[in-house]
Every structure is written in structure tokens, then in C-alpha cells.
Design a protein around this motif. Structure first.
Motif, PDB file in Angstrom:
ATOM      1  N   GLU A 213       0.816  -1.212   0.000  1.00  0.00           N
ATOM      2  CA  GLU A 213       0.000   0.000   0.000  1.00  0.00           C
ATOM      3  C   GLU A 213       0.851   1.264   0.000  1.00  0.00           C
ATOM      4  O   GLU A 213       0.493   2.270  -0.618  1.00  0.00           O
ATOM      5  N   LEU A 214       2.011   1.211   0.683  1.00  0.00           N
ATOM      6  CA  LEU A 214       2.875   2.386   0.776  1.00  0.00           C
ATOM      7  C   LEU A 214       4.045   2.342  -0.205  1.00  0.00           C
ATOM      8  O   LEU A 214       4.961   3.160  -0.120  1.00  0.00           O
ATOM      9  N   ALA A 215       4.015   1.388  -1.140  1.00  0.00           N
ATOM     10  CA  ALA A 215       5.058   1.263  -2.169  1.00  0.00           C
ATOM     11  C   ALA A 215       6.437   1.111  -1.540  1.00  0.00           C
ATOM     12  O   ALA A 215       7.413   1.731  -1.972  1.00  0.00           O
ATOM     13  N   LEU A 216       6.522   0.267  -0.499  1.00  0.00           N
ATOM     14  CA  LEU A 216       7.774   0.008   0.194  1.00  0.00           C
ATOM     15  C   LEU A 216       8.304  -1.368  -0.166  1.00  0.00           C
ATOM     16  O   LEU A 216       7.560  -2.232  -0.637  1.00  0.00           O
ATOM     17  N   SER A 217       9.580  -1.575   0.096  1.00  0.00           N
ATOM     18  CA  SER A 217      10.144  -2.910  -0.044  1.00  0.00           C
ATOM     19  C   SER A 217       9.627  -3.777   1.095  1.00  0.00           C
ATOM     20  O   SER A 217       9.364  -3.278   2.199  1.00  0.00           O
ATOM     21  N   PRO A 218       9.461  -5.099   0.870  1.00  0.00           N
ATOM     22  CA  PRO A 218       9.004  -5.983   1.949  1.00  0.00           C
ATOM     23  C   PRO A 218       9.894  -5.852   3.176  1.00  0.00           C
ATOM     24  O   PRO A 218      11.121  -5.840   3.080  1.00  0.00           O
ATOM     25  N   GLY A 219       9.270  -5.709   4.342  1.00  0.00           N
ATOM     26  CA  GLY A 219      10.026  -5.606   5.574  1.00  0.00           C
ATOM     27  C   GLY A 219      10.604  -4.236   5.863  1.00  0.00           C
ATOM     28  O   GLY A 219      11.339  -4.057   6.838  1.00  0.00           O
ATOM     29  N   ALA A 220      10.279  -3.234   5.031  1.00  0.00           N
ATOM     30  CA  ALA A 220      10.795  -1.881   5.253  1.00  0.00           C
ATOM     31  C   ALA A 220      10.275  -1.330   6.581  1.00  0.00           C
ATOM     32  O   ALA A 220       9.188  -1.693   7.034  1.00  0.00           O
ATOM     33  N   PRO A 221      11.017  -0.426   7.227  1.00  0.00           N
ATOM     34  CA  PRO A 221      10.572   0.117   8.514  1.00  0.00           C
ATOM     35  C   PRO A 221       9.402   1.073   8.364  1.00  0.00           C
ATOM     36  O   PRO A 221       9.345   1.875   7.432  1.00  0.00           O
ATOM     37  N   VAL A 222       8.470   0.973   9.289  1.00  0.00           N
ATOM     38  CA  VAL A 222       7.331   1.879   9.348  1.00  0.00           C
ATOM     39  C   VAL A 222       7.164   2.343  10.788  1.00  0.00           C
ATOM     40  O   VAL A 222       7.707   1.744  11.716  1.00  0.00           O
ATOM     41  N   VAL A 223       6.414   3.419  10.960  1.00  0.00           N
ATOM     42  CA  VAL A 223       6.067   3.917  12.286  1.00  0.00           C
ATOM     43  C   VAL A 223       4.561   3.789  12.445  1.00  0.00           C
ATOM     44  O   VAL A 223       3.792   4.331  11.650  1.00  0.00           O
TER      45      VAL A 223
END
Length: 259
Positions: A213-223
Motif C-alpha cells: 500500500e505504501l510502495a515500500l520494499s518488503p520488511g521496510a521500517p514503518v512507524v
């Protein structure tokens, strides 16, 4: 050698390599849209085995700065610079000026902001939110789910949950655009004056669905941030469950040193 010693502690070689690649991205040596060198190129450059490079690339992908494309390798993301999320973002003056917090914040940083509304309507209060709102499990609330973009890139999702007795007489809260100042301005227009906002933050890795949903790489850090909006009577009239791409935000807070 598999490790290096720094500050009295051994640093694995793959961590050193990952840090070097990340620094190249941040410094613009590897530019947005460029491919990260292939595994064979990195093996030759760093003089290590392929397994070490693969472990390093796991770390690089976790930084959220690259995305992996099947059959092509890793590419540097074209993501805008971080922006500040400060303790004054919910000032009443912003609402009175007709700007919701996200739009006011983006304007201050010179970014182009967009909000996409994914859902507005009644639903049963989610587990974990009922207690915060002071309602019984299964109670109907108004849910507003949004996806926020900055310069065309998705950076944040937010789901607001509001007590039905508060929102039922505020028709603007059921509209995609609640008007200048956002939902907080409309709530105050109807007599619910805010006293404070309480936020709880937790850093973690994105799930597969969140990363997509946020166009991130798998396992990327989020808050993961949960906010409670309290009125001067002490009632919580909104719980906002937010997930943010960690590389897009710097948090800045003022903390009083006196009573």
C-alpha cells in the motif's frame, strides 16, 4: 574477513557493506531510478562471497530506499526528502486558517500533498479502539480511512474512528472533503473544544500488505502511531490509527521543562 572491530564491538561485514550502499544512495552517488549493482558486481567490488552480499541487500531493502523488481534486481526509489512532523501540527491557528494538519505541514515543507479517501461510513468499532473511545465492543462508530501522498508518493495511511453520538449531527464528517481545517475544525465548530492530542508511536517492519500500500520494499521500517483527540471535558472524540513510511518522517517535539 567476516567482521570488523569498531568501538570495541565486531561489526559483521554484510552490515558494513549495507551501510556503504545506503550512504551511496543518501549521498546521491546512486540516484533515484538507478539500479543497484548486481550481486556479481558487488562480490567483485567488496571481495566477499555471494551469501554476504545477499545478507547485505536484505539490510538495504529494509532501509526502504530501494525496491526489488522481479528479474531486474534492486532499483533506488524516487522518494521525496523527509519532512518534519512537529508538536505544533495540531495548533488551532492551523484549523482556523483552513488547513488540516497534513496539508499545513506539507505546505510548510514546500511539498505537493494529496489525500485519497478510501472509505467513509459506519462500522463496528475495532478491537483495541473501543476502550480508547470509552464505548462497548461492537458499538457503531464512524470510520474514515485515508491514504496520504507527498509529491505523488504514498507515505501514510490513517484510519479515524469517531463516536456515533458525536458525528451524527455533523454531516461534513460523512463527506470526502469535510471543509477547511479538516475534521477537527468541524468537530470544534459543533462545540467540542480540543484540549490535547495524545500520540503513541511504535517502530516496526511493514507487513506484506502494508508495504504494498505504501510502495515500500518488503520488511521496510514503518512507524505505527495511534492518536487520541481529547476535549476539554476529557472525552476522547477520535482515535486515529496511522501507519507511516519511516523514511518519510522526522519527529520533532517540544517538551516543557516546567510545570
Amino acid at each position: 574477513m567476516g567482521t570488523a572491530v569498531g568501538g570495541g564491538r565486531a561489526v559483521p561485514r554484510y552490515v558494513q557493506i549495507a551501510d556503504d550502499i545506503v550512504q551511496q544512495i543518501r549521498a546521491g552517488v546512486l540516484k533515484p531510478g538507478e539500479m543497484v549493482p548486481s550481486e556479481s558486481e558487488l562480490v567483485e567490488r567488496y571481495g566477499v562471497a555471494g551469501g554476504t552480499i545477499r545478507k547485505a541487500m536484505v539490510e538495504v531493502r529494509a532501509s526502504g530506499l530501494v525496491e526489488t523488481r522481479h528479474g531486474k534486481g534492486s532499483i533506488v526509489k524516487d522518494r521525496p526528502p523527509v519532512r518534519h512532523r512537529s508538536s505544533d501540527r495540531f495548533r488551532r491557528s492551523h484549523r482556523q486558517g483552513g488547513k488540516a494538519a497534513y496539508l499545513a505541514e506539507s505546505a510548510q515543507s514546500g511539498a505537493t500533498a494529496k489525500v485519497s479517501v478510501l472509505y467513509i461510513g459506519p462500522m463496528e468499532v475495532p478491537e483495541g479502539v473501543a476502550g480508547r473511545l470509552g464505548v462497548e465492543p461492537g458499538t457503531q462508530v464512524l470510520a474514515r480511512r485515508r491514504l496520504y501522498f507527498r509529491n505523488g508518493t504514498p507515505v501514510e495511511t490513517a484510519s479515524s474512528y469517531l463516536p456515533w453520538d458525536v458525528v451524527k449531527d455533523i454531516p461534513e464528517l460523512f463527506a470526502e472533503n469535510p471543509g477547511g481545517g479538516g475534521i477537527y475544525a468541524r468537530i470544534e465548530d459543533h462545540g467540542h473544544e480540543f484540549a490535547e492530542f495524545v500520540e503513541t508511536l511504535q517502530a516496526r517492519s511493514a507487513t506484506k500488505a502494508e508495504a504494498s500500500e505504501l510502495a515500500l520494499s518488503p520488511g521496510a521500517p514503518v512507524v505505527h502511531l495511534v492518536r487520541e483527540a481529547l476535549t476539554i471535558e476529557g472525552r476522547v472524540v477520535e482515535v486515529c490509527d496511522t501507519l507511516m513510511a519511516a523514511d518519510q518522517f522526522v519527529f520533532s517535539y517540544r517538551i516543557p521543562a516546567t510545570d
